[in-house]
Design a protein around this motif. Structure first.
Motif, PDB file in Angstrom:
ATOM      1  N   MET A   1       0.838  -1.209   0.000  1.00  0.00           N
ATOM      2  CA  MET A   1       0.000   0.000   0.000  1.00  0.00           C
ATOM      3  C   MET A   1       0.870   1.255   0.000  1.00  0.00           C
ATOM      4  SD  MET A   1      -3.326   0.761   2.343  1.00  0.00           S
ATOM      5  CE  MET A   1      -4.040  -0.750   1.728  1.00  0.00           C
ATOM      6  N   SER A   2       0.464   2.222  -0.804  1.00  0.00           N
ATOM      7  CA  SER A   2       1.255   3.435  -0.926  1.00  0.00           C
ATOM      8  C   SER A   2       1.192   4.260   0.345  1.00  0.00           C
ATOM      9  CB  SER A   2       0.739   4.261  -2.107  1.00  0.00           C
ATOM     10  OG  SER A   2       1.337   5.530  -2.111  1.00  0.00           O
ATOM     11  N   LEU A  39      -0.456   8.086  -0.365  1.00  0.00           N
ATOM     12  CA  LEU A  39      -1.669   8.180  -1.166  1.00  0.00           C
ATOM     13  C   LEU A  39      -2.346   9.526  -0.934  1.00  0.00           C
ATOM     14  CD1 LEU A  39      -3.878   6.962  -2.980  1.00  0.00           C
ATOM     15  CD2 LEU A  39      -4.899   6.000  -0.912  1.00  0.00           C
ATOM     16  N   SER A  55      -5.390  12.309  -1.591  1.00  0.00           N
ATOM     17  CA  SER A  55      -6.814  12.369  -1.918  1.00  0.00           C
ATOM     18  C   SER A  55      -7.036  13.214  -3.161  1.00  0.00           C
ATOM     19  CB  SER A  55      -7.594  12.995  -0.762  1.00  0.00           C
ATOM     20  OG  SER A  55      -7.461  12.200   0.388  1.00  0.00           O
ATOM     21  N   TRP A 103      -5.615   9.013  -9.640  1.00  0.00           N
ATOM     22  CA  TRP A 103      -6.534   7.913  -9.355  1.00  0.00           C
ATOM     23  C   TRP A 103      -7.033   7.380 -10.693  1.00  0.00           C
ATOM     24  CZ3 TRP A 103     -10.155   8.206  -4.563  1.00  0.00           C
ATOM     25  CH2 TRP A 103      -9.424   8.599  -3.434  1.00  0.00           C
ATOM     26  N   GLY A 153      -1.732   6.589  -8.305  1.00  0.00           N
ATOM     27  CA  GLY A 153      -1.680   6.510  -6.851  1.00  0.00           C
ATOM     28  C   GLY A 153      -2.670   5.515  -6.290  1.00  0.00           C
ATOM     29  N   ARG A 154      -3.753   5.281  -7.046  1.00  0.00           N
ATOM     30  CA  ARG A 154      -4.808   4.394  -6.562  1.00  0.00           C
ATOM     31  C   ARG A 154      -5.592   3.884  -7.769  1.00  0.00           C
ATOM     32  NH1 ARG A 154      -9.409   5.774  -1.941  1.00  0.00           N
ATOM     33  NH2 ARG A 154      -9.974   3.599  -1.630  1.00  0.00           N
ATOM     34  N   ARG A 183      -3.346  -6.504  -8.256  1.00  0.00           N
ATOM     35  CA  ARG A 183      -2.341  -6.398  -7.176  1.00  0.00           C
ATOM     36  C   ARG A 183      -1.103  -7.236  -7.472  1.00  0.00           C
ATOM     37  NH1 ARG A 183      -6.505  -6.632  -2.182  1.00  0.00           N
ATOM     38  NH2 ARG A 183      -6.976  -4.404  -2.077  1.00  0.00           N
ATOM     39  N   GLY A 219       0.248  -0.582  -5.325  1.00  0.00           N
ATOM     40  CA  GLY A 219      -0.556   0.500  -4.741  1.00  0.00           C
ATOM     41  C   GLY A 219      -1.910  -0.014  -4.285  1.00  0.00           C
ATOM     42  N   GLN A 220      -2.768   0.929  -3.898  1.00  0.00           N
ATOM     43  CA  GLN A 220      -4.097   0.566  -3.389  1.00  0.00           C
ATOM     44  C   GLN A 220      -5.047   0.251  -4.545  1.00  0.00           C
ATOM     45  OE1 GLN A 220      -5.465   3.120  -0.289  1.00  0.00           O
ATOM     46  NE2 GLN A 220      -7.552   2.304  -0.332  1.00  0.00           N
ATOM     47  N   VAL A 221      -5.709  -0.898  -4.451  1.00  0.00           N
ATOM     48  CA  VAL A 221      -6.656  -1.334  -5.486  1.00  0.00           C
ATOM     49  C   VAL A 221      -7.978  -1.670  -4.804  1.00  0.00           C
ATOM     50  CG1 VAL A 221      -7.109  -2.925  -7.385  1.00  0.00           C
ATOM     51  CG2 VAL A 221      -4.741  -2.400  -6.750  1.00  0.00           C
ATOM     52  N   ASP A 222      -9.060  -1.073  -5.278  1.00  0.00           N
ATOM     53  CA  ASP A 222     -10.377  -1.355  -4.715  1.00  0.00           C
ATOM     54  C   ASP A 222     -11.385  -1.572  -5.831  1.00  0.00           C
ATOM     55  OD1 ASP A 222     -10.089  -0.851  -1.711  1.00  0.00           O
ATOM     56  OD2 ASP A 222      -9.198   0.956  -2.564  1.00  0.00           O
TER      57      ASP A 222
END
Ligand SMILES: [Zn+2]
Ligand SMILES: [Zn+2]
Length: 257
Positions: A1-2, A5, A7, A185, A219-220, A240, A245-248
């Protein structure tokens, strides 16, 4: 995870996350609201997404609706928006719609009524490049899907921070590369989940998104437009595997309050 990160300098609300059809109860067509204070614009307005839009913002106050391409899961709730503007207000209110050439003709044809769209929507052709809409700057780039399909990068003109890159529907991940700045993003379709994407379908899968992310360092990553029969969790894992980084995965109503 970055660790760093950042916003977005504006609010993103997922109204609908696609795809064209699914057995996931509550799933609606692609629609993403970008908002900063009183100013809002929508990226796509697919089937069933108008109620979520109306629940989040006064639709007649939208600065614009951007349409990525002329598949109904990305634009058909413009019908509901047009009806709302035409029949809830006297005189009718108007909203800008910026999309591929011919979008007004499509909706007029659906109603067999020339001028139906123009009664409440101001349609402007979408072109490659950047334009200002209120406080937002919206850059459009062509992507491989239909013969007139676009991805977008949205930034706030007078603010620092990452931009939001939205893939629309995209059959070649590298088409998005010119839009992505490091730290942005990336809201991207991942129709074929963990893969493999069906040849000729002109959609992405997790390995394609992961490789794009490894090359461009967003970044995401927010995954959307997962087709019926594919698992969101497997799509996230596939991305991943190639990107740290963050993946959702997003659904209507994201982010959770
Ligand atoms: Zn689609
Ligand atoms: Zn499509």
């Amino acid at each position: 995870m970055s660790a760093q990160l950042a916003s977005l300098p504006f609010e993103l609300l997922v109204l609908g996350a696609g795809p064209a059809y699914t057995d996931r109860v509550g799933a609606t067509g692609a629609a993403y609201l970008v908002r900063h204070g009183e100013d809002g614009l929508v990226l796509d307005l697919g089937q069933g997404s108008f109620p979520a839009l109306a629940g989040a913002i006064e639709p007649s106050a939208l600065l614009a609706v951007f349409v990525s391409h002329l598949h109904p899961d990305h634009f058909i709730d413009l019908v509901a928006l047009r009806h709302y503007l035409r029949w809830e207000f006297q005189p009718p209110r108007r909203v800008r719609v910026i999309g591929p050439a011919g979008i007004g003709d499509r909706m007029d044809a659906l109603h067999a009524e020339p001028g139906w769209t123009a009664a409440a929507l101001d349609v402007e052709p979408l072109a490659v490049g950047e334009r200002q809409v209120g406080p937002f700057s919206v850059e459009a780039a062509r992507v491989t899907h239909t013969d007139d399909s676009y991805g977008f990068r949205v930034t706030l003109a007078d603010a620092n921070g990452p931009g939001l890159v939205y893939s629309g529907d995209c059959g070649r991940a590298s088409d998005l590369q010119p839009l992505i700045r490091p730290g942005d993003w990336l809201l991207t379709e991942c129709s074929f989940g963990a893969g493999p994407a069906e040849p000729g379908a002109e959609h992405l899968d997790g390995p394609a998104v992961g490789a794009l992310a490894a090359a461009t360092r967003p970044g995401r990553i927010l995954l959307t437009h997962i087709q019926m029969g594919h698992e969101g969790a497997a799509a996230v894992a596939a991305v991943r595997a190639l990107y740290d980084g963050q993946v959702d995965l997003v659904e209507p109503g994201w982010p959770p309050s």
